[in-house]
Design a protein around this motif. Structure first.
Motif, mmCIF file in Angstrom:
data_model
loop_
_atom_site.group_PDB
_atom_site.id
_atom_site.type_symbol
_atom_site.label_atom_id
_atom_site.label_comp_id
_atom_site.label_asym_id
_atom_site.label_seq_id
_atom_site.Cartn_x
_atom_site.Cartn_y
_atom_site.Cartn_z
ATOM 1 N N HIS A 75 0.811 -1.217 0.000
ATOM 2 C CA HIS A 75 0.000 0.000 0.000
ATOM 3 C C HIS A 75 0.845 1.269 0.000
ATOM 4 C CE1 HIS A 75 -3.991 -1.722 0.246
ATOM 5 N NE2 HIS A 75 -3.501 -2.626 1.086
ATOM 6 N N PRO A 76 1.780 1.367 -0.922
ATOM 7 C CA PRO A 76 2.611 2.573 -0.923
ATOM 8 C C PRO A 76 1.776 3.788 -1.313
ATOM 9 C CG PRO A 76 2.957 1.341 -2.938
ATOM 10 C CD PRO A 76 2.076 0.498 -2.076
ATOM 11 N N ASP A 77 2.176 4.905 -0.814
ATOM 12 C CA ASP A 77 1.623 6.151 -1.297
ATOM 13 C C ASP A 77 2.439 6.460 -2.556
ATOM 14 O OD1 ASP A 77 0.180 8.463 -1.350
ATOM 15 O OD2 ASP A 77 0.456 8.841 0.786
ATOM 16 N N TYR A 78 1.843 7.019 -3.556
ATOM 17 C CA TYR A 78 2.632 7.258 -4.770
ATOM 18 C C TYR A 78 2.075 8.411 -5.569
ATOM 19 C CZ TYR A 78 -1.125 4.812 -7.203
ATOM 20 O OH TYR A 78 -2.343 4.461 -7.698
ATOM 21 N N GLN A 79 2.892 8.844 -6.499
ATOM 22 C CA GLN A 79 2.522 9.937 -7.382
ATOM 23 C C GLN A 79 3.087 9.596 -8.745
ATOM 24 O OE1 GLN A 79 0.776 12.537 -7.189
ATOM 25 N NE2 GLN A 79 1.751 14.380 -7.979
ATOM 26 N N VAL A 80 2.211 9.441 -9.715
ATOM 27 C CA VAL A 80 2.695 9.152 -11.063
ATOM 28 C C VAL A 80 2.946 10.480 -11.756
ATOM 29 C CG1 VAL A 80 2.136 8.107 -13.282
ATOM 30 C CG2 VAL A 80 1.514 6.950 -11.153
ATOM 31 N N VAL A 81 4.120 10.572 -12.356
ATOM 32 C CA VAL A 81 4.505 11.842 -12.969
ATOM 33 C C VAL A 81 3.591 12.174 -14.137
ATOM 34 C CG1 VAL A 81 6.350 13.039 -14.199
ATOM 35 C CG2 VAL A 81 6.888 11.536 -12.269
ATOM 36 N N GLY A 82 3.019 13.361 -14.097
ATOM 37 C CA GLY A 82 2.277 13.849 -15.255
ATOM 38 C C GLY A 82 0.871 13.306 -15.431
ATOM 39 N N VAL A 83 0.288 12.603 -14.448
ATOM 40 C CA VAL A 83 -1.070 12.099 -14.674
ATOM 41 C C VAL A 83 -2.168 13.094 -14.329
ATOM 42 C CG1 VAL A 83 -0.642 9.662 -14.422
ATOM 43 C CG2 VAL A 83 -1.183 11.038 -12.423
ATOM 44 N N ALA A 107 0.030 17.222 -24.284
ATOM 45 C CA ALA A 107 1.140 18.174 -24.347
ATOM 46 C C ALA A 107 1.533 18.623 -22.942
ATOM 47 C CB ALA A 107 0.750 19.388 -25.193
ATOM 48 N N ALA A 108 0.519 18.956 -22.140
ATOM 49 C CA ALA A 108 0.803 19.375 -20.776
ATOM 50 C C ALA A 108 1.467 18.241 -20.006
ATOM 51 C CB ALA A 108 -0.490 19.806 -20.075
ATOM 52 N N ALA A 109 1.025 17.028 -20.263
ATOM 53 C CA ALA A 109 1.609 15.875 -19.577
ATOM 54 C C ALA A 109 3.078 15.733 -19.931
ATOM 55 C CB ALA A 109 0.851 14.603 -19.952
ATOM 56 N N MET A 110 3.420 16.004 -21.189
ATOM 57 C CA MET A 110 4.811 15.919 -21.602
ATOM 58 C C MET A 110 5.666 16.931 -20.838
ATOM 59 S SD MET A 110 5.402 13.779 -24.212
ATOM 60 C CE MET A 110 6.629 14.505 -25.318
ATOM 61 N N VAL A 111 5.155 18.140 -20.743
ATOM 62 C CA VAL A 111 5.883 19.181 -20.029
ATOM 63 C C VAL A 111 6.061 18.778 -18.558
ATOM 64 C CG1 VAL A 111 5.807 21.557 -19.196
ATOM 65 C CG2 VAL A 111 5.103 21.032 -21.538
ATOM 66 N N GLU A 112 4.951 18.378 -17.938
ATOM 67 C CA GLU A 112 5.021 17.974 -16.527
ATOM 68 C C GLU A 112 6.046 16.868 -16.332
ATOM 69 O OE1 GLU A 112 3.652 19.142 -13.635
ATOM 70 O OE2 GLU A 112 3.230 20.809 -14.995
ATOM 71 N N ALA A 113 6.034 15.929 -17.254
ATOM 72 C CA ALA A 113 6.894 14.762 -17.096
ATOM 73 C C ALA A 113 8.368 15.095 -17.264
ATOM 74 C CB ALA A 113 6.480 13.684 -18.092
#
Ligand code: ADP
Ligand code: MG
Length: 751
Positions: free
Chosen positions: A137-145, A151-157
């Motif tokens: 049960h890790p806490d997590y954050q997927v980059v750019g989701v 396009a915004a996701a690419m920048v965020e990532a």
């Protein structure tokens, strides 16, 4: 200014973010918008740079960056419910993530986010299941989701990911999200800039608003680096402005000029000089001249005298005190420990002889008195000393922090000398200064040599004099590291002690604690003398259990039983002994009646027994570099060469091993102080870590940022010259107040 501007910064996070988000932040000491915005990322993860998963250790709480390789969900027949298992990878190594749920549908959310190929930060405690490392049960954050379009996701990532000092309760991305929520709606006018516009312009720096965005939400590495630099400079300017304002304040106060005896008047200083058994060194004469000139002015002296261990600061101080006494005033000498106060009393009385015997048979005409005030002295002695101070009969009053007590009054206090000042805070200094209606002159002495720019930071409100040379004819001290587990070398150590004793010399044996029952970090005493437990470095968790620290009581008993030391008397000294006993032991050690002294670091500073030639420090790896240098300075003060034996078991390559070998290789206090500062951890130097306050300096490091500090000092001095109260720059004045609150200003003195 009680303006709307700063109201935003003082808004409670509970109001801005809601109590549920704010509660775990409060545990990190973040209560207001301002606190949160000044909670900077510790570092940044570059997207695509995975964490080395082979380095994970079961039981550790970790945050890792990795790429999702595979995700599967299945029903669990035996237990019911469903399980999601994902494999994440750094390339060569895998880590398994596991989520359980009663119903399969609940896991869909995770399944949707943890798609193969995506990169995320995962945080949790490392476990092992059938030999495979996993996070449950890790806490997590997927980059750019979080963003909708591609396009915004690419920048965020591709943005650097800020990694905040976090806790298990608040992972770093929660902090990141909270910062964004708070920062994004703020306008430049909500964030008054401590740096005045002209300073920004002169150095080509961006506004506070822009810099906070760049440090918390950078698009590139260059952005967060630029922001970090500007915010660091801001800290340096705030600090230097505080110091410059303080300097200006004091310089504006009137003081009585103490020119010394006029021709034809009784002249204690001249009589003293005539009695002095040695010639002053060139340094002592030069510094003495500076001090004497300062005293003769009608604004308060504010001088730091830093002198190499054994350079003869006491005589310089005593001559300054006599100049004041000759002018009809009094001087107070503050010592950090009772042992040192008692020693100063003995030294002053011995050097002054009949000159300090006013009212006594054999006392010189026009003599004065030297009184002693300590916390633990008896009522009668105390009353007599108080009376001597209040009546002005005592020209010189020596004491510990008891001198700062409310009942202590002086007839005409003209000079305060603070010896080994790092144990006194600003407030205490002010307490003494405020006592007399008029500001006394101040001379602060320290034997911890401080590199120039560091002095500028830590003692920026004082002018600095330096005594670098020690009196000629000192034979010097040799230093060796002795491996604690080498029985042969240890035996040799005690044999050397015996040889020195037989030659009529004395030996110190210093231990890190008093009794075997004391915990290392015990602070179970309010006696200012007990230094050892505080001074022992916190080395954090040790890889292998270490043998317990040696204790004074235990070592004294052990040495008494050693055939090598048969017939040698062994004394014990530590802060918990009654004052009278401490005095007695020190006196018998000095006289040679008890030639071996087993003690805590209570002998660290100032103790002066010229016949002492051996300093044995047990568990030397647990002491700081400056501290060891001070301890070593206790020997080799007379005509015989000194020997310093550092008994330690330090692993090769460790910081401790570096400290010890550096110490063995050099006796240059300035060089040692620099290395010491470099070896210390973040925050230690400015004491920020101790206060637990969030309103501290975060980015500035005194050694690394020396140039920046020098620049900030120029700016700050110029600002104060334009407006000594800084009222023209309310945000700067406000930053001084909130960052350097009274409890915190201590760091100016302590480091
Ligand atoms: P520190 O600067 O470490 O406080 P002290 O003031 O205790 O040093 O002086 C160290 C020793 O040197 C003392 O025993 C003192 O009497 C002696 N001393 C001081 N000045 C001189 C000098 N000019 N020549 C010889 N010995 C001196
Ligand atoms: Mg001294």
């Amino acid at each position: 200014m009680t303006d709307p501007d700063r109201r935003r910064l003082r808004e409670p996070l509970a109001t801005v973010l809601g109590p549920r988000t704010a509660a775990p932040l409060a545990q990190l000491g973040l209560h207001t918008t301002g606190d949160l915005l000044r909670h900077y990322p510790r570092r940044y993860a570059e997207p695509g740079t995975m964490t080395d998963l082979s380095a994970l250790v079961p039981g550790e709480h970790v945050t890792v960056m990795a790429r999702v390789v595979q995700t599967t969900v299945r029903e669990m027949r035996s237990r019911g419910g469903a399980i999601l298992q994902a494999t994440v990878s750094d390339g060569p190594h895998d880590l398994s993530l596991t989520f359980f749920a009663k119903r399969r549908g609940v896991l869909r959310l995770h399944e949707d986010k943890l798609r193969p190929g995506r990169v995320g930060l995962f945080t949790g405690t490392v476990g092992a299941y059938r030999g495979v490392l996993q996070l449950t049960h890790p806490d997590y954050q997927v980059v750019g989701v979080d963003v909708d379009d591609e396009a915004a996701a690419m920048v965020e990532a591709s943005r650097p990911i800020p990694l905040y000092p976090a806790s298990a309760a608040v992972p770093t991305w929660r902090i990141q999200r909270a910062v964004r929520t708070v920062l994004d709606p703020l306008l430049a006018e909500d964030l008054p800039d401590p740096l005045p516009p002209e300073v920004l312009a002169r150095h080509g720096l961006r506004s506070l608003r822009e810099s906070l965005r760049e440090i918390h939400e950078p698009y590139t590495e260059a952005e967060h680096q630029r922001a970090r630099h500007r915010l660091r400079f801001e800290e340096a300017v705030v600090l230097q402005a505080a110091l410059a304002r303080r300097r200006a304040e004091v310089a504006g106060q009137p003081a009585t000029a103490r020119v010394g005896a006029l021709p034809g008047e009784p002249n204690l200083l001249a009589a003293f000089d005539a009695r002095l058994p040695f010639v002053l060194t060139a340094g002592q004469r030069e510094v003495g001249g500076q001090v004497s000139d300062d005293l003769a002015r009608s604004r308060p002296m504010q001088r730091l005298l830093q002198g190499e261990v054994g350079s003869g600061k006491t005589v310089v101080a005593l001559r300054a005190m006599l100049q004041v006494v000759d002018s009809g005033g009094q001087a107070a000498l503050l010592a950090p420990t009772e042992v040192l106060a008692a020693q100063h009393l003995r030294t002053l009385r011995a050097l002054l002889g009949p000159l300090a015997e006013d009212g006594m048979l054999g006392g010189a005409e026009h003599a004065t008195r030297v009184a002693l005030l300590t916390g633990s002295q008896g009522t009668a002695a105390r009353r007599a000393a108080l009376l001597d101070a209040a009546s002005g009969r005592a020209g010189i009053v020596v004491g510990t922090h008891a001198l700062l007590g409310e009942h202590v009054q002086f007839a005409d206090l003209g000079l305060v000398v603070v010896d080994e000042q790092h144990r006194f805070g600003v407030e205490q200094r002010d307490a003494l200064r405020g006592r007399a209606g008029i500001t006394p002159h101040l001379l602060v002495m320290t034997a911890t040599p401080i590199p120039r720019t560091v002095a500028m930071t830590l003692f920026g409100d004082l002018e600095v004099s330096t005594l670098a040379e020690v009196p000629a004819g000192r034979p010097g001290t040799t230093t060796h590291v002795v491996a604690a587990d080498n029985a042969g070398w240890l035996a040799r150590t005690w044999a050397r002690v015996r040889e020195e004793v037989d030659a009529g010399h004395r030996a110190y044996v210093v231990c890190a604690r008093i009794s075997p029952d004391d915990r290392v970090d015990a602070r179970g005493t309010d006696d200012a003398d007990l230094v050892a437990p505080d001074a022992v470095l916190d080395l954090g968790p040790q890889p292998t259990p270490r043998p317990p620290l040696r204790a004074v009581e235990e070592v004294a008993a052990e040495l008494a039983g050693l055939p090598t030391l048969a017939g040698v008397r062994i004394g014990v000294l530590h802060g918990r002994l009654p004052a009278a006993e401490k005095d007695d032991v020190m006196a018998r050690f000095a006289s040679g009646e008890v030639p071996v002294l087993v003690s805590t670091t209570v002998v660290e500073v100032g103790v002066d027994v010229p016949e002492a030639t051996v300093m044995v420090v047990l568990d030397a790896d647990r002491f700081g570099l400056s501290q060891l240098h001070q301890l070593r300075g206790r020997v080799g003060r007379g005509t015989a060469p000194g020997l310093c034996l550092l008994v330690a078991d330090a692993q090769a390559g460790s910081d401790a091993a570096t400290r010890l070998s550096t110490l063995a290789a050099t006796t240059d206090g300035f060089r040692l102080a620099t290395v010491d500062l470099e070896l210390r951890r973040e925050g230690d130097v400015l004491g920020a870590s101790q206060s637990g306050s969030t309103s501290s300096l975060r980015l500035l490091r005194v050694v690394r940022d020396a140039d920046l500090i020098a620049l900030a000092r120029e700016e700050a001095t110029a600002l104060v010259a334009q407006d000594p109260t800084l009222a023209r720059w309310p945000a700067l004045a406000d930053a001084i107040e909130t960052w350097l609150d009274p409890g915190h200003e201590d760091f100016l003195e302590r480091a």
